[in-house]
Design an enzyme around this catalytic site. Structure first.
Site, short mmCIF file in Angstrom:
data_model
loop_
_atom_site.label_atom_id
_atom_site.label_comp_id
_atom_site.label_asym_id
_atom_site.label_seq_id
_atom_site.Cartn_x
_atom_site.Cartn_y
_atom_site.Cartn_z
N ALA A 55 25.30 37.54 21.29
CA ALA A 55 25.62 38.10 22.61
C ALA A 55 24.90 39.43 22.81
CB ALA A 55 27.13 38.28 22.76
N ASP B 128 32.83 37.75 23.32
CA ASP B 128 31.70 38.52 22.76
C ASP B 128 30.85 39.14 23.85
OD1 ASP B 128 32.61 37.57 20.36
OD2 ASP B 128 30.63 37.00 19.61
N PRO C 23 24.14 41.80 11.72
CA PRO C 23 23.91 40.61 10.89
C PRO C 23 24.14 39.32 11.68
CG PRO C 23 25.90 41.79 10.19
CD PRO C 23 25.23 42.65 11.22
N GLY D 210 28.82 39.52 16.75
CA GLY D 210 28.31 39.45 18.12
C GLY D 210 26.80 39.53 18.24
O1 PMV Z 1 32.57 34.70 15.06
P1 PMV Z 1 32.61 35.56 16.28
O2 PMV Z 1 33.09 36.95 16.06
O3 PMV Z 1 31.40 35.48 17.12
O4 PMV Z 1 33.77 35.13 17.22
C1 PMV Z 1 34.37 33.92 17.24
C2 PMV Z 1 35.64 34.05 17.99
C3 PMV Z 1 36.29 32.71 18.26
O5 PMV Z 1 37.53 33.01 18.87
C4 PMV Z 1 36.55 31.97 16.96
C5 PMV Z 1 35.45 31.86 19.17
C6 PMV Z 1 35.34 32.38 20.58
O6 PMV Z 1 34.46 31.87 21.30
O7 PMV Z 1 36.14 33.21 21.01
#
Ligand code: PMV
Length: 315
Positions: free
Chosen positions: A110, A152, A101, A107
């Site tokens: 990425a 990620d 999603p 992720g």
């Molecule tokens: O929302 P996600 O799972 O893509 O991850 C964000 C994680 C943060 O720590 C909030 C931002 C980061 O770049 O690590």
């Protein structure tokens, strides 16, 4: 040239999101039930240099030359072409699909970058090391997220549980005891970029307060690493709850997250917290596998839009 298909998994952060942006460690695991896929096929009837990019999920079906420099998928492709200087590039079609999603902290961006980078480089007859794939995907992450920590692209490239800390060498976690996790989506989306930027504004106003929260998160992440490797489920659950309390103090939680977290805990989860950027998105809960059905049911009844159960097995 033969067609090439490459996949990359989704991911979930178990501990340490947000604080990781400020230099603390965080733990993330790949989620292989969810996958991004890139398929590169030759277009033998087209002139060299033509690159057709198709990503139905975001309603994209265009020539690469029509996309601006900062379009992330186009940027990923141009980076790979820039690496190899394949001139002229054979005409090709790059089709991207994903079951991850979008904007839910799993992720997706990425994984799409990693799949594209691997498929295109392989199509061009070049092999890239994991380190090189990870570094290129990180450049694309900057376009999506502004100031990403890099967690990620790292967990998704290496497809292994990792303890990640900026500017530190990567620690791959060797898991001895399996653990079971439920991932539930609130259906509320707030871009990670916005959550990170807003927290940074609060941090700038009260650096000491937020630094103390980030330090506390970092300390619990280090303890969680040991518990995860050894399978100390009870303490892991407590650490999840503690991490959630600290994230709520950072103001990155959301009523929809709190509702699912309470539902999971009341149904018997060992511990639960938000995962990723927050402001909606996903929550995770550590469970005993025998309770899986009850907890999944409770989450659905509390309004979860999608629930996934994933096992973190020995590595
Ligand atoms: O929302 P996600 O799972 O893509 O991850 C964000 C994680 C943060 O720590 C909030 C931002 C980061 O770049 O690590």
């Amino acid at each position: 040239m033969a067609a090439v298909t490459k996949h990359a998994p989704g991911k979930i952060i178990l501990f340490g999101e947000h604080a990781v942006v400020y230099g603390q460690p965080a733990i993330a695991i790949p989620v292989s039930q969810l996958q991004a896929t890139a398929r590169v096929t030759p277009l033998p009837d087209e002139l060299p240099g033509r690159i057709r990019l198709e990503a139905a999920d975001i309603h994209l079906d265009v020539d690469l030359s029509d996309l601006p420099a900062d379009q992330p998928l186009a940027f990923a492709i141009r980076q790979v072409l820039g690496q190899f200087g394949a001139e002229p590039t054979p005409a090709l079609h790059c089709k991207v699909t994903s079951t991850i999603p979008i904007g839910a902290g799993m992720g997706s961006s990425a994984a799409i970058s990693v799949a594209i980078i691997r498929a295109l480089s392989s199509f061009l007859g070049q092999s890239l090391s994991n380190d090189a794939v990870c570094a290129l995907a990180f450049e694309v992450e900057k376009l999506y997220h502004g100031t990403p920590s890099g967690i990620d692209n790292t967990v998704i490239t290496y497809e292994q549980p990792v303890m990640f800390q900026k500017e530190q060498s990567l620690q791959r976690l060797s898991i001895q005891q399996p653990t079971w996790w439920v991932i539930a989506d609130t259906g509320v989306t707030t871009p990670t970029r916005q959550m990170v930027a807003e927290l940074y504004q609060r941090y700038e106003k009260e650096p000491e307060f937020y630094t103390s929260l980030f330090t506390a998160i970092g300390n619990l992440v280090r303890e969680a690493q040991t518990c995860l490797v050894q399978g100390d489920i009870v303490r892991l659950g407590e650490l999840l709850d503690l991490n959630q309390t600290l994230l709520a103090k950072c103001q990155v939680s959301h009523p929809a997250l709190e509702k699912l977290i309470s539902a999971a805990r009341n149904a018997g989860a060992v511990g639960a917290k938000l995962s990723g950027g927050g402001g909606g998105g996903n929550m995770i809960a550590l469970i005993n596998p025998s309770q899986s059905e009850t907890i999944v049911g409770a989450l659905q009844a509390a309004g979860a839009k999608r629930v996934i159960v994933t096992a973190l097995k020995g590595t």
